[in-house]
Design a protein around this motif. Structure first.
Motif, short mmCIF file in Angstrom:
data_model
loop_
_atom_site.label_atom_id
_atom_site.label_comp_id
_atom_site.label_asym_id
_atom_site.label_seq_id
_atom_site.Cartn_x
_atom_site.Cartn_y
_atom_site.Cartn_z
N VAL A 29 68.36 -37.86 -48.53
CA VAL A 29 67.75 -38.63 -49.15
C VAL A 29 66.46 -38.02 -49.42
O VAL A 29 66.73 -36.64 -49.57
CB VAL A 29 67.40 -39.51 -48.57
CG1 VAL A 29 68.39 -40.22 -47.86
CG2 VAL A 29 66.64 -39.08 -46.98
N ASP A 30 65.28 -38.42 -49.99
CA ASP A 30 64.28 -37.56 -50.48
C ASP A 30 64.03 -37.09 -49.07
O ASP A 30 63.64 -37.27 -48.09
CB ASP A 30 62.80 -39.03 -50.56
CG ASP A 30 61.63 -38.49 -51.53
OD1 ASP A 30 61.32 -36.71 -50.86
OD2 ASP A 30 61.18 -38.88 -51.80
N SER A 31 63.60 -35.85 -49.89
CA SER A 31 63.20 -34.63 -49.08
C SER A 31 61.55 -35.28 -48.02
O SER A 31 62.15 -34.77 -46.98
CB SER A 31 63.43 -33.34 -48.94
OG SER A 31 62.07 -33.46 -49.88
N THR A 32 61.04 -36.07 -48.71
CA THR A 32 59.70 -36.33 -47.83
C THR A 32 60.60 -37.44 -46.34
O THR A 32 59.26 -37.52 -45.50
CB THR A 32 58.99 -36.89 -48.26
OG1 THR A 32 59.26 -37.55 -49.38
CG2 THR A 32 58.33 -35.73 -49.40
N VAL A 33 61.35 -37.80 -46.52
CA VAL A 33 61.88 -39.35 -45.59
C VAL A 33 62.67 -38.86 -44.40
O VAL A 33 62.82 -37.53 -43.82
CB VAL A 33 62.80 -39.99 -45.25
CG1 VAL A 33 63.38 -40.78 -45.02
CG2 VAL A 33 62.89 -40.27 -47.58
N THR A 34 61.28 -38.91 -43.75
CA THR A 34 61.55 -38.10 -41.92
C THR A 34 62.81 -39.19 -41.28
O THR A 34 63.40 -39.46 -40.99
CB THR A 34 60.18 -37.95 -40.83
OG1 THR A 34 60.60 -39.85 -40.57
CG2 THR A 34 59.11 -38.15 -41.74
N LYS A 35 63.10 -37.46 -39.83
CA LYS A 35 63.88 -38.28 -39.01
C LYS A 35 63.93 -40.22 -38.34
O LYS A 35 64.63 -40.59 -38.66
CB LYS A 35 64.81 -37.43 -37.90
CG LYS A 35 65.17 -37.41 -37.06
CD LYS A 35 65.96 -36.42 -35.83
CE LYS A 35 64.56 -37.05 -34.95
NZ LYS A 35 64.12 -35.73 -33.81
N ASP A 36 62.55 -40.41 -38.02
CA ASP A 36 62.31 -41.27 -37.22
C ASP A 36 62.12 -42.06 -38.34
O ASP A 36 62.66 -43.44 -37.88
CB ASP A 36 60.97 -40.96 -37.19
CG ASP A 36 60.22 -42.46 -35.91
OD1 ASP A 36 61.69 -42.24 -34.87
OD2 ASP A 36 59.73 -42.71 -35.69
N GLU A 37 61.85 -42.16 -39.84
CA GLU A 37 62.44 -43.36 -40.95
C GLU A 37 63.99 -43.23 -40.57
O GLU A 37 64.13 -44.34 -40.49
CB GLU A 37 61.32 -42.86 -41.85
CG GLU A 37 61.81 -43.66 -43.57
CD GLU A 37 61.47 -45.22 -42.59
OE1 GLU A 37 61.38 -46.25 -43.78
OE2 GLU A 37 60.32 -45.17 -42.01
N LEU A 38 64.29 -42.58 -40.95
CA LEU A 38 66.05 -42.86 -41.48
C LEU A 38 66.51 -43.00 -39.67
O LEU A 38 67.00 -43.98 -40.30
CB LEU A 38 66.65 -41.48 -41.81
CG LEU A 38 66.24 -40.40 -42.91
CD1 LEU A 38 66.64 -39.46 -42.82
CD2 LEU A 38 66.93 -41.88 -44.07
N PHE A 39 65.78 -43.22 -38.39
CA PHE A 39 66.77 -43.60 -37.69
C PHE A 39 66.77 -44.78 -37.89
O PHE A 39 67.05 -46.13 -37.26
CB PHE A 39 65.81 -43.37 -36.08
CG PHE A 39 66.09 -43.44 -34.90
CD1 PHE A 39 67.31 -43.08 -34.31
CD2 PHE A 39 65.83 -44.35 -34.17
CE1 PHE A 39 67.92 -43.48 -33.78
CE2 PHE A 39 66.43 -44.99 -33.29
CZ PHE A 39 67.34 -44.48 -32.20
N ASN A 172 66.09 -48.27 -48.70
CA ASN A 172 65.10 -48.55 -48.44
C ASN A 172 63.83 -47.72 -47.79
O ASN A 172 64.64 -48.58 -45.90
CB ASN A 172 65.53 -50.45 -48.83
CG ASN A 172 66.60 -50.33 -49.42
OD1 ASN A 172 66.17 -49.90 -50.56
ND2 ASN A 172 67.59 -51.32 -49.29
N LYS A 173 62.82 -48.65 -47.54
CA LYS A 173 62.04 -48.23 -46.76
C LYS A 173 62.37 -49.10 -45.52
O LYS A 173 62.19 -50.32 -45.76
CB LYS A 173 60.89 -48.21 -47.52
CG LYS A 173 59.02 -47.43 -46.73
CD LYS A 173 58.07 -47.59 -47.76
CE LYS A 173 57.31 -46.25 -46.77
NZ LYS A 173 55.73 -45.99 -47.33
N TYR A 174 61.50 -48.46 -44.43
CA TYR A 174 62.23 -49.36 -43.28
C TYR A 174 60.63 -50.25 -43.53
O TYR A 174 59.55 -49.94 -43.29
CB TYR A 174 61.83 -48.93 -41.76
CG TYR A 174 61.47 -49.01 -40.87
CD1 TYR A 174 62.52 -49.82 -40.36
CD2 TYR A 174 60.67 -48.51 -39.59
CE1 TYR A 174 62.51 -51.18 -38.66
CE2 TYR A 174 60.74 -49.83 -38.38
CZ TYR A 174 61.04 -50.44 -38.39
OH TYR A 174 61.62 -51.07 -37.07
N GLU A 175 61.30 -51.88 -43.21
CA GLU A 175 60.20 -52.78 -42.72
C GLU A 175 58.88 -52.60 -42.36
O GLU A 175 57.20 -52.63 -43.29
CB GLU A 175 60.78 -53.59 -42.77
CG GLU A 175 59.69 -55.06 -43.37
CD GLU A 175 59.48 -56.16 -44.72
OE1 GLU A 175 58.48 -56.20 -44.86
OE2 GLU A 175 60.11 -55.60 -45.22
#
Length: 180
Positions: A29-39, A172-175
């Motif tokens: 995914v976008d390289s700026t998306v963090t592990k925490d966000e993906l979790f 999709n960005k986490y709410e």
């Protein structure tokens, strides 16, 4: 005796070379998306995809970026073959999602088929699904390649839809991260 030995070798080699029926992919995914966000995205997807997330989620390790759990789908078919009513039932499976910054990996595996008791008769269950095109002997009756392959075809269709919903959710960005 030679015939018995040949049959044993054939059965043993089939068991050794049958691969588990599974679906696995590493998705960037976008390289700026963090592990925490993906979790958080994966955790939300679990909750929306399965009715009872407490039953489904078995491992929730934010630090190591791992979610795992159990899923189930119903196997129904419009095809006709011997014992179809007793073969229709559930296919249970395991899910693993691993996340790192900019990517995640999913693994759907350990698919197990369990038929249904119908009309006083016992279920016909094929157990662990493999990539083998030859049906194993089920819990009752004889092996049926038509049933075996249909169970795997239906499971593949259902899991592909599940994977598509996961991919959509992971984009999709986490709410909780949105500015509202």
């Amino acid at each position: 005796m030679k015939k018995l030995t040949s049959v044993f070798i054939l059965l043993f080699s089939t068991m050794l070379f049958s691969q588990d029926f599974q679906f696995e992919e590493v998705v960037k995914v976008d390289s700026t998306v963090t592990k925490d966000e993906l979790f958080n995205r994966a955790r939300t997807w679990f909750g929306k995809t399965y009715n009872n997330e407490k039953f489904v989620i078995a491992t929730e390790d934010r630090q190591n970026g791992e979610l795992s759990g159990n899923g189930s789908m119903n196997y129904k078919t419009g095809k006709l073959y011997f014992g179809v009513g007793a073969v229709m039932g559930d296919v249970d499976y395991k899910i693993n999602i691993f996340v790192k910054d900019g990517r995640y990996k999913y693994l759907f595996h350990s698919f197990r088929h369990e038929g249904t008791n119908v009309g006083g008769g016992t279920a016909i269950s094929y157990g662990l699904l493999t990539d083998s095109s030859e049906a194993p002997k089920p819990s009752r009756g004889g092996a049926n390649n038509k049933a075996w392959n249909d169970i795997k075809d239906q499971s593949t269709l259902n899991i592909k839809k599940t994977i598509e919903s996961l991919k959509e959710a992971m984009n999709n960005k986490y709410e909780g991260s949105k500015d509202w």
